[in-house]
Scaffold this motif. Structure first.
Motif, mmCIF file in Angstrom:
data_model
loop_
_atom_site.group_PDB
_atom_site.id
_atom_site.type_symbol
_atom_site.label_atom_id
_atom_site.label_comp_id
_atom_site.label_asym_id
_atom_site.label_seq_id
_atom_site.Cartn_x
_atom_site.Cartn_y
_atom_site.Cartn_z
ATOM 1 N N LEU A 51 -10.066 0.998 -10.542
ATOM 2 C CA LEU A 51 -9.379 -0.288 -10.504
ATOM 3 C C LEU A 51 -8.362 -0.402 -11.627
ATOM 4 C CD1 LEU A 51 -9.016 -3.129 -9.351
ATOM 5 C CD2 LEU A 51 -10.941 -3.878 -10.780
ATOM 6 N N TYR A 52 -8.741 0.036 -12.811
ATOM 7 C CA TYR A 52 -7.843 -0.013 -13.973
ATOM 8 C C TYR A 52 -6.575 0.791 -13.695
ATOM 9 C CZ TYR A 52 -6.537 0.069 -18.947
ATOM 10 O OH TYR A 52 -5.875 -0.076 -20.144
ATOM 11 N N ARG A 53 -6.755 1.983 -13.137
ATOM 12 C CA ARG A 53 -5.602 2.844 -12.865
ATOM 13 C C ARG A 53 -4.747 2.298 -11.731
ATOM 14 N NH1 ARG A 53 -8.591 8.737 -13.975
ATOM 15 N NH2 ARG A 53 -9.553 7.993 -15.907
ATOM 16 N N LEU A 54 -5.385 1.745 -10.706
ATOM 17 C CA LEU A 54 -4.620 1.153 -9.611
ATOM 18 C C LEU A 54 -3.750 0.009 -10.113
ATOM 19 C CD1 LEU A 54 -3.992 0.866 -6.585
ATOM 20 C CD2 LEU A 54 -6.019 -0.604 -6.393
ATOM 21 N N MET A 55 -4.314 -0.857 -10.928
ATOM 22 C CA MET A 55 -3.537 -1.973 -11.468
ATOM 23 C C MET A 55 -2.400 -1.469 -12.352
ATOM 24 S SD MET A 55 -6.299 -5.019 -12.244
ATOM 25 C CE MET A 55 -7.236 -4.085 -13.453
ATOM 26 N N THR A 56 -2.642 -0.367 -13.056
ATOM 27 C CA THR A 56 -1.606 0.207 -13.916
ATOM 28 C C THR A 56 -0.487 0.825 -13.095
ATOM 29 O OG1 THR A 56 -3.213 0.680 -15.664
ATOM 30 C CG2 THR A 56 -1.149 1.906 -15.719
ATOM 31 N N PHE A 57 -0.855 1.674 -12.137
ATOM 32 C CA PHE A 57 0.139 2.429 -11.374
ATOM 33 C C PHE A 57 1.059 1.525 -10.556
ATOM 34 C CE2 PHE A 57 -3.161 6.079 -11.118
ATOM 35 C CZ PHE A 57 -2.854 6.467 -12.408
ATOM 36 N N LEU A 58 0.543 0.390 -10.057
ATOM 37 C CA LEU A 58 1.340 -0.475 -9.194
ATOM 38 C C LEU A 58 1.700 -1.796 -9.856
ATOM 39 C CD1 LEU A 58 -0.417 0.432 -5.852
ATOM 40 C CD2 LEU A 58 1.851 1.106 -6.639
ATOM 41 N N SER A 59 1.614 -1.812 -11.176
ATOM 42 C CA SER A 59 2.055 -2.966 -11.945
ATOM 43 C C SER A 59 3.573 -2.959 -12.087
ATOM 44 C CB SER A 59 1.419 -2.924 -13.346
ATOM 45 O OG SER A 59 2.099 -3.770 -14.244
ATOM 46 N N PRO A 60 4.215 -4.137 -12.152
ATOM 47 C CA PRO A 60 5.657 -4.173 -12.430
ATOM 48 C C PRO A 60 6.019 -3.515 -13.756
ATOM 49 C CG PRO A 60 4.882 -6.314 -11.667
ATOM 50 C CD PRO A 60 3.658 -5.478 -11.908
ATOM 51 N N GLY A 114 0.368 7.869 -2.704
ATOM 52 C CA GLY A 114 -0.799 8.309 -1.951
ATOM 53 C C GLY A 114 -1.539 9.457 -2.605
ATOM 54 N N LEU A 115 -0.799 10.466 -3.029
ATOM 55 C CA LEU A 115 -1.501 11.625 -3.596
ATOM 56 C C LEU A 115 -2.066 11.333 -4.984
ATOM 57 C CD1 LEU A 115 0.172 13.577 -5.880
ATOM 58 C CD2 LEU A 115 1.655 13.892 -3.916
ATOM 59 N N VAL A 116 -1.358 10.525 -5.782
ATOM 60 C CA VAL A 116 -1.873 10.168 -7.107
ATOM 61 C C VAL A 116 -3.113 9.287 -6.976
ATOM 62 C CG1 VAL A 116 -1.396 8.798 -9.183
ATOM 63 C CG2 VAL A 116 0.288 10.456 -8.369
ATOM 64 N N SER A 117 -3.095 8.340 -6.049
ATOM 65 C CA SER A 117 -4.255 7.470 -5.848
ATOM 66 C C SER A 117 -5.482 8.288 -5.459
ATOM 67 C CB SER A 117 -3.952 6.432 -4.756
ATOM 68 O OG SER A 117 -2.903 5.583 -5.138
ATOM 69 N N ALA A 118 -5.296 9.240 -4.558
ATOM 70 C CA ALA A 118 -6.418 10.092 -4.148
ATOM 71 C C ALA A 118 -6.907 10.942 -5.304
ATOM 72 C CB ALA A 118 -6.003 10.968 -2.974
ATOM 73 N N ALA A 119 -5.983 11.507 -6.066
ATOM 74 C CA ALA A 119 -6.367 12.371 -7.184
ATOM 75 C C ALA A 119 -7.177 11.623 -8.228
ATOM 76 C CB ALA A 119 -5.116 12.983 -7.826
ATOM 77 N N HIS A 120 -6.924 10.321 -8.366
ATOM 78 C CA HIS A 120 -7.631 9.513 -9.361
ATOM 79 C C HIS A 120 -8.816 8.753 -8.773
ATOM 80 C CE1 HIS A 120 -5.238 9.925 -13.067
ATOM 81 N NE2 HIS A 120 -4.232 10.180 -12.255
ATOM 82 N N GLY A 121 -9.191 9.081 -7.547
ATOM 83 C CA GLY A 121 -10.389 8.471 -6.970
ATOM 84 C C GLY A 121 -10.241 7.019 -6.580
ATOM 85 N N ILE A 122 -9.023 6.575 -6.335
ATOM 86 C CA ILE A 122 -8.786 5.188 -5.928
ATOM 87 C C ILE A 122 -8.998 5.085 -4.422
ATOM 88 C CG2 ILE A 122 -7.052 3.361 -5.754
ATOM 89 C CD1 ILE A 122 -5.749 4.607 -8.279
ATOM 90 N N ALA A 156 -8.079 2.021 1.034
ATOM 91 C CA ALA A 156 -7.811 0.641 1.438
ATOM 92 C C ALA A 156 -7.245 -0.170 0.270
ATOM 93 C CB ALA A 156 -9.077 -0.012 1.979
ATOM 94 N N SER A 157 -7.805 0.020 -0.900
ATOM 95 C CA SER A 157 -7.307 -0.697 -2.083
ATOM 96 C C SER A 157 -5.902 -0.245 -2.444
ATOM 97 C CB SER A 157 -8.249 -0.464 -3.268
ATOM 98 O OG SER A 157 -9.541 -0.962 -3.002
ATOM 99 N N ALA A 158 -5.665 1.072 -2.381
ATOM 100 C CA ALA A 158 -4.342 1.602 -2.705
ATOM 101 C C ALA A 158 -3.279 1.052 -1.754
ATOM 102 C CB ALA A 158 -4.368 3.121 -2.656
ATOM 103 N N LEU A 159 -3.599 0.985 -0.469
ATOM 104 C CA LEU A 159 -2.651 0.471 0.511
ATOM 105 C C LEU A 159 -2.297 -0.985 0.243
ATOM 106 C CD1 LEU A 159 -3.800 1.883 3.978
ATOM 107 C CD2 LEU A 159 -1.570 2.186 2.887
ATOM 108 N N HIS A 160 -3.311 -1.792 0.002
ATOM 109 C CA HIS A 160 -3.074 -3.214 -0.222
ATOM 110 C C HIS A 160 -2.242 -3.430 -1.489
ATOM 111 C CE1 HIS A 160 -4.569 -7.042 1.559
ATOM 112 N NE2 HIS A 160 -4.102 -7.523 0.433
#
Length: 242
Positions: free
Chosen positions: A23-32, A152-160, A163-167
């Motif tokens: 979750l931390y990485r997802l919020m970081t990667f797709l943050s403005p 897509g590939l970074v999200s998978a590599a980091h275990g995200i 469904a969460s990555a798409l949203h």
């Protein structure tokens, strides 16, 4: 009256260490704040404003809804999902072919610049600050990595989770479009948030469709938005790169 409870927190309410990290990485990667330069691009919205296709919050909402449901929003989300799955399966041949297809799907020169520049920045920053096992090998397989493939590939590599990555990807995409619209129309902060709130359901439906879609489902019906991307290349006064 404020109600309080003395119930102790339940163990089931807590995230595991892996879930918290994802979750931390997802919020970081797709943050403005993640520096991929998204603020420099409008995806043709700048021309649509000049042509009076977009004049206020309502017309911006309708334009973006179409882009999400029938245009680049849905297609990009499908590419995110397919790249995530190829990475999870360690199918580098499929990932390479997918990267080529995604690059060919971009409809104009400036949109190609937008997608490839953000994809390159996303990969470079992630590898520099958030590298992980398998990421370098996956990147090496792809000649061109446009932004949704990179996500897509970074999200998978980091275990995200996919469904969460798409949203989160679609939320970031539409937020950037609204930001461009707010500067061009212009809109105030409250109206911008109203547009974002109005598109909540559209984002959810688009993410769900992309999750179940195959490459055979790819396709766009937003000719006017594609035309806007082409017309922007010769627009006289411009704030944005696309």
């Amino acid at each position: 009256m404020l109600m309080t409870t003395n119930e102790p927190p339940r163990a089931s309410d807590a995230m595991t260490g892996a879930e918290a990290a994802a979750l931390y990485r997802l919020m970081t990667f797709l943050s403005p704040a993640f520096p991929v330069g998204a603020f420099s691009y409008s995806s043709g919205i700048e021309w649509a404003v000049e042509a009076s296709d977009i004049t206020d919050a309502a017309s911006l909402r309708d334009w973006l809804s179409a882009m999400l449901v029938d245009g680049s929003g849905f297609c990009d989300a499908v590419f995110v999902a397919q790249a995530h799955r190829a990475m999870n399966l360690d199918d580098m041949a499929a990932l390479r072919e997918l990267a080529e297809l995604a690059a060919a799907f971009v409809p104009s020169r400036e949109r190609q610049l937008e997608a490839t520049t953000q994809g390159k920045a996303f990969i470079e920053i992630t590898r520099a600050a958030w590298n992980c096992n398998g990421l370098d090998d996956a990147v090496a397989q792809c000649d061109t990595l446009i932004y949704p493939i990179a996500v897509g590939l970074v999200s998978a590599a980091h275990g995200i989770p996919l469904a969460s990555a798409l949203h989160a990807f679609l939320h970031a995409l539409v937020s950037n479009w609204i930001s461009a619209g707010s500067r061009l129309i212009p809109l105030g902060q409250t109206d911008s948030q109203r547009v974002l709130a109005a598109l909540e359901g559209v984002v959810a439906v688009t993410a769900a469709r992309a999750l179940d879609a195959s490459l055979d489902d790819l396709g766009s019906a937003t000719f006017r938005a594609d035309l806007a991307g082409l017309q922007h290349e010769t627009q006289y006064t411009r704030l944005f790169r696309s």
